[in-house]
Design a protein around this motif. Structure first.
Motif, PDB file in Angstrom:
ATOM      1  N   CYS A  76       5.305  -3.891   4.318  1.00  0.00           N
ATOM      2  CA  CYS A  76       6.691  -3.428   4.374  1.00  0.00           C
ATOM      3  C   CYS A  76       7.261  -3.699   5.762  1.00  0.00           C
ATOM      4  O   CYS A  76       6.540  -3.696   6.746  1.00  0.00           O
ATOM      5  N   CYS A 105       0.809  -1.228   0.000  1.00  0.00           N
ATOM      6  CA  CYS A 105       0.000   0.000   0.000  1.00  0.00           C
ATOM      7  C   CYS A 105       0.840   1.275   0.000  1.00  0.00           C
ATOM      8  O   CYS A 105       0.444   2.283  -0.568  1.00  0.00           O
ATOM      9  N   CYS A 161      -1.171  -1.683   5.235  1.00  0.00           N
ATOM     10  CA  CYS A 161      -1.251  -3.106   4.861  1.00  0.00           C
ATOM     11  C   CYS A 161      -0.324  -3.989   5.688  1.00  0.00           C
ATOM     12  O   CYS A 161      -0.557  -5.192   5.811  1.00  0.00           O
TER      13      CYS A 161
HETATM   14  S1  FES Z   1       3.577  -0.871   2.312  1.00  0.00           S
HETATM   15 FE1  FES Z   1       1.659  -1.127   3.361  1.00  0.00          FE
HETATM   16  S2  FES Z   1       2.158  -0.592   5.438  1.00  0.00           S
HETATM   17 FE2  FES Z   1       3.999  -0.138   4.324  1.00  0.00          FE
END
Ligand code: FES
Length: 266
Positions: free
Chosen positions: A70, A62, A67
């Motif tokens: 990462c 995201c 999400c």
């Molecule tokens: S890419 Fe989704 S929380 Fe960081």
């Protein structure tokens, strides 16, 4: 005009789960301070693609902090030094020109490295599959007031539901414990009336799945709370421990009696 930074990166490279890893030293000149940490890695990867053909592998989706995909350890801290921030929301203005930045994957035996900074977090999926849900009929919209829930309870459940399942709690803990994740995910349902019928089964199932996945035990280090980008509090671990005790007593003492009574009536 935006300030730029010249950075020295030491990034963990590991070709595969069984391969040995090492820190690759990479110069990253003229990084805009407005770039996010992941955008900085994008810039680095563009250069790596055109030179070595071997970009750094990392998870993301995201890039909005919601999400939980990462995740990396930046200068020894999951998600970096800012606190209350996911890696994708960490910006390069947090750093200084000339900084050396160490970047590593989330390290835990239950999170094996897939490649470089990407780890396998399916252990979390198995914990969720063991009870992170409520079984309800969803066929039609309910009356708004059919199931009154006080604002205090709703707010508390939402506090737990803020967990995005990134795994920073595991990466920060010297035991690689997943108690904060499991506690938040069980707690968000256990707080609410809809979560009551399956509460005991949920707690026992999720804790067993957590243990089976190889996560360590909680010894109250509090590192998980400090590393959590959503600032989930360890009070949820206390609640999980209370709910677990009640569930164990219920299954050991009360369930056989209930079963016996039911058998007799049948
Ligand atoms: S890419 Fe989704 S929380 Fe960081």
């Amino acid at each position: 005009m935006a300030r730029t930074l010249n950075l020295h990166l030491k990034i963990w490279r590991q070709p595969g789960p069984q391969a040995e890893g090492w820190f690759q030293e990479i110069e990253a000149p003229e990084i805009p301070e407005t770039a996010s940490f992941l955008e900085m890695l994008d810039i680095v990867n563009q250069k790596l693609i055109s030179t070595t053909g071997d970009p750094v592998v990392f998870d993301h989706d995201c890039r909005e902090g919601i999400c939980g995909t990462c995740g990396m350890v930046i200068n020894g801290i999951p998600h970096g030094p800012q606190g209350g921030t996911t890696t994708c929301q960490l910006h390069m203005r947090t750093f200084h020109d000339g900084d050396t930045i160490w970047v590593e994957p989330f390290r835990a035996s239950a999170f094996p490295v897939i490649k470089d900074l990407m780890v396998d977090r399916t252990g979390f999926d198995r914990i969720m599959a063991a009870g992170g849900f409520v079984s309800v009929r969803t066929g039609s919209a309910q009356d708004a007031n059919a199931l009154p829930i006080s604002k205090e309870v709703a707010d508390s459940a939402m506090d737990a539901a803020e967990c995005i399942g990134c795994g920073a709690c595991v990466a920060s803990c010297k035991n690689a414990s997943a108690m904060l994740f499991t506690a938040a995910k069980a707690g968000q349902f256990n707080m609410l009336p809809q979560g009551q019928p399956e509460k005991h089964r949920r707690v026992l199932g999720m804790v067993k799945a957590m243990d089976d996945a190889g996560f360590g035990n909680c010894t109250n280090q509090y590192e998980c709370e400090a590393a959590c980008p959503k600032r989930i509090g360890i009070r949820w671990i206390s609640k999980l421990n209370r709910d677990y005790t009640v569930a164990v007593v219920h299954s050991a003492l009360l369930a056989p009696l209930t079963k016996g009574a039911g058998d007799g009536a049948g």
